[in-house]
Design a protein around this motif. Structure first.
Motif, short mmCIF file in Angstrom:
data_model
loop_
_atom_site.label_atom_id
_atom_site.label_comp_id
_atom_site.label_asym_id
_atom_site.label_seq_id
_atom_site.Cartn_x
_atom_site.Cartn_y
_atom_site.Cartn_z
N LEU A 1 0.84 -1.21 0.00
CA LEU A 1 0.00 0.00 0.00
C LEU A 1 0.87 1.26 0.00
O LEU A 1 0.57 2.22 -0.70
N VAL A 2 1.95 1.20 0.78
CA VAL A 2 2.86 2.36 0.83
C VAL A 2 3.46 2.59 -0.55
O VAL A 2 3.52 3.73 -1.04
N SER A 3 3.88 1.51 -1.18
CA SER A 3 4.50 1.63 -2.50
C SER A 3 3.53 2.25 -3.50
O SER A 3 3.90 3.13 -4.29
N LYS A 4 2.28 1.79 -3.43
CA LYS A 4 1.27 2.35 -4.35
C LYS A 4 0.99 3.82 -4.03
O LYS A 4 0.85 4.65 -4.94
N ILE B 1 -0.81 13.61 8.13
CA ILE B 1 -0.21 14.57 7.18
C ILE B 1 1.31 14.40 7.18
O ILE B 1 1.95 14.35 6.12
N SER B 2 1.86 14.29 8.39
CA SER B 2 3.32 14.13 8.51
C SER B 2 3.79 12.83 7.87
O SER B 2 4.83 12.78 7.19
N VAL B 3 3.02 11.76 8.08
CA VAL B 3 3.38 10.47 7.48
C VAL B 3 3.34 10.57 5.96
O VAL B 3 4.26 10.09 5.28
N PHE B 4 2.31 11.21 5.44
CA PHE B 4 2.21 11.33 3.99
C PHE B 4 3.39 12.13 3.41
O PHE B 4 3.96 11.75 2.38
N LYS B 5 3.77 13.20 4.12
CA LYS B 5 4.90 14.02 3.65
C LYS B 5 6.20 13.24 3.68
O LYS B 5 7.10 13.48 2.88
N SER B 6 6.29 12.30 4.66
CA SER B 6 7.54 11.53 4.80
C SER B 6 7.51 10.23 4.00
O SER B 6 8.48 9.46 4.03
N ARG C 1 11.73 3.51 3.31
CA ARG C 1 12.46 2.55 2.47
C ARG C 1 12.04 1.11 2.73
O ARG C 1 12.59 0.19 2.15
N GLY C 2 11.13 0.92 3.68
CA GLY C 2 10.69 -0.44 3.98
C GLY C 2 11.72 -1.24 4.76
O GLY C 2 11.73 -2.47 4.70
N ASP C 3 12.64 -0.53 5.46
CA ASP C 3 13.67 -1.24 6.24
C ASP C 3 13.06 -2.00 7.42
O ASP C 3 13.47 -3.09 7.75
N GLY C 4 12.06 -1.36 8.06
CA GLY C 4 11.40 -2.02 9.20
C GLY C 4 9.91 -2.09 8.93
O GLY C 4 9.44 -1.73 7.85
N TRP D 1 7.42 2.44 12.05
CA TRP D 1 7.76 3.75 11.43
C TRP D 1 6.64 4.76 11.68
O TRP D 1 6.89 5.92 12.00
N LEU D 2 5.40 4.28 11.55
CA LEU D 2 4.23 5.14 11.77
C LEU D 2 4.20 5.67 13.21
O LEU D 2 4.01 6.87 13.44
N PHE D 3 4.46 4.79 14.16
CA PHE D 3 4.41 5.23 15.56
C PHE D 3 5.62 6.09 15.95
O PHE D 3 5.54 6.88 16.88
N LYS D 4 6.70 5.92 15.23
CA LYS D 4 7.85 6.80 15.45
C LYS D 4 7.46 8.24 15.08
O LYS D 4 7.72 9.19 15.83
N ILE D 5 6.81 8.37 13.92
CA ILE D 5 6.37 9.70 13.49
C ILE D 5 5.29 10.22 14.45
O ILE D 5 5.30 11.40 14.84
N ALA D 6 4.40 9.31 14.87
CA ALA D 6 3.34 9.70 15.81
C ALA D 6 3.95 10.27 17.09
O ALA D 6 3.48 11.28 17.62
N HIS D 7 5.01 9.61 17.55
CA HIS D 7 5.66 10.08 18.77
C HIS D 7 6.24 11.49 18.58
O HIS D 7 6.05 12.37 19.43
N TYR D 8 6.92 11.70 17.43
CA TYR D 8 7.50 13.02 17.18
C TYR D 8 6.40 14.09 17.12
O TYR D 8 6.55 15.19 17.64
N ARG D 9 5.30 13.75 16.46
CA ARG D 9 4.21 14.73 16.34
C ARG D 9 3.60 15.01 17.72
O ARG D 9 3.22 16.15 18.03
N CYS D 10 3.51 13.97 18.54
CA CYS D 10 2.94 14.12 19.88
C CYS D 10 3.84 15.02 20.74
O CYS D 10 3.35 15.89 21.47
#
Lengths: 180, 224
Positions: free
Chosen positions: A9-12, A55-60, A65-68, A73-82
């Protein structure tokens, strides 16, 4: 019908497939919304934080790269936004000390939660500092290992363990009070 | 109170990474230490509460606000591979120019290759050209050398002639001087000889005169 994997889904979505992006949102919006409720202590801020996070996830998305796992990855961004949310809210206060005012914020909002135990969980979490809340949230609600949490929060595993241990002491007191 | 051992055991338990020894200690502490048992109980309760957390419906929100145009599919002329391909072609063109890549068509055959020096015909032409140049330069040097030698010889001859002329003139002058000196000496000798002869003759004459004067007759010369 088989569900598409997150990475597909991310790739698409990276290729411009709006439908794939909305599927990703649908898959994770509830988890992120609940994360927002537990982290902020009220549904309005949780809804704002959820939108901000997606919004932040979409921008990033282009840098993913699909490393993890996508969830990590989503919750990492969520934490930064929080963290950003709390910095905006209380710029003068350290995130290690920042504690929500339970009595003011929680009571009117949690009428939406019908389950008493869920209410107690949210109330108990609001007595933790933001840094402790983040660890408790990722450990108990998303079942990440301490190593994964450390990686997501940019901390050492020992720090994460200490934060959880000290959070447990506070949660213990609150649950005892709630049960009394 | 912070207890590193408790912290380590509880966190290992939460991660499901207790070793057999740790598990034994963990169970022992659960039975013996109330504070530790309380911590474990809290973690257990919270873990259960988290699993049973009420699934609140997500309120309607504007999902479109998370979608930005920059992720929409770009038209083909804006695709990322075009500038990359363009750069690759430029690099390839530079390599071809620098390495002397050439295409040759001979008798319907096309040959692609890199310039690794001139072919045999060109080598022959180059060698012939170099040889001609070498010959010309040699001839020029030889001519210049011969001119220089001839000039030098001419100068040497003139100097020799001059020397010979001047030296022979000196010798002749000296010879003449010698001759004149000899003649003068000869004449001087002759004069002395004649003078002596004359003296002798005079003396003879005188002697003859004396003889005749003693006889009382004039002297007559016997030369008659």
């Amino acid at each position: 019908m088989f569900e598409k994997r997150d990475e597909q889904l991310v790739s698409k979505a990276q290729e411009g497939d709006k439908k794939a992006w909305f599927m990703l949102i649908k898959r994770y919006e509830q988890a992120i919304y609940h994360y927002g409720i537990r982290m902020t202590g009220n549904t309005h801020d949780a809804a704002d934080l959820m939108q901000d996070i997606f919004i932040s996830v979409f921008k990033s998305l282009a840098s993913y790269r699909g490393d993890g796992a996508f969830k990590g990855w989503l919750f990492k961004i969520a934490h930064y936004r929080c963290m950003e949310f709390y910095r905006r809210k209380r710029p003068q206060q350290s995130l290690d000390e920042c504690v929500e005012q339970v009595a003011e914020d929680v009571t009117p909002e949690f009428g939406l939660l019908s389950d008493e135990l869920s209410k107690q969980v949210v109330v108990a979490m609001q007595n933790l500092s933001v840094a402790q809340k983040a660890v408790v949230e990722l450990k108990f609600f998303h079942h990440f290992t301490f190593e994964e949490i450390a990686q997501q929060l940019g901390l050492s595993a020992n720090t994460v363990k200490s934060r959880l241990y000290s959070a447990l002491s506070k949660l213990k007191l609150d649950l005892e009070v709630d049960n009394a | 109170m912070h207890n590193p051992e408790y912290e380590s055991l509880i966190t290992a338990w939460l991660d499901g990474q207790l070793s057999a020894e740790q598990r034994q200690r963990f169970e022992q502490l659960c039975l013996e230490d109330e504070a530790f048992a309380q911590q474990v109980e809290t973690a257990n309760q919270f873990s259960l509460a988290a699993e049973q957390f009420e699934k609140m419906p997500v309120p309607a929100w504007n999902k479109d606000s998370t979608w930005f145009a920059h992720h929409t599919k770009a038209p083909w002329w804006q695709l990322q591979w075009i500038p990359l391909a363009s750069m690759a072609m430029s690099v390839a063109a530079m390599v071809m120019v620098l390495s002397g890549f050439h295409v040759q068509v001979n008798d319907g055959q096309m040959t692609l290759g890199f310039d690794r020096g001139p072919d045999e015909k060109q080598i022959n032409q180059l060698v012939a050209k170099r040889l001609d140049e070498y010959k010309e330069s040699n001839q020029l040097l030889l001519t210049q050398y011969m001119d220089a030698v001839a000039k030098q010889q001419q100068e040497s001859g003139a100097q020799l002639t001059q020397y010979l002329l001047s030296s022979s003139r000196q010798e002749r002058r000296e010879d003449f001087a010698e001759l004149v000196k000899f003649i003068n000496q000869q004449r001087s000798d002759d004069q002395r000889f004649y003078a002596r002869q004359i003296n002798n003759l005079e003396q003879e004459i005188d002697a003859i005169g004396t003889t005749y004067s003693g006889l009382g007759r004039p002297l007559e010369t016997s030369h008659e």
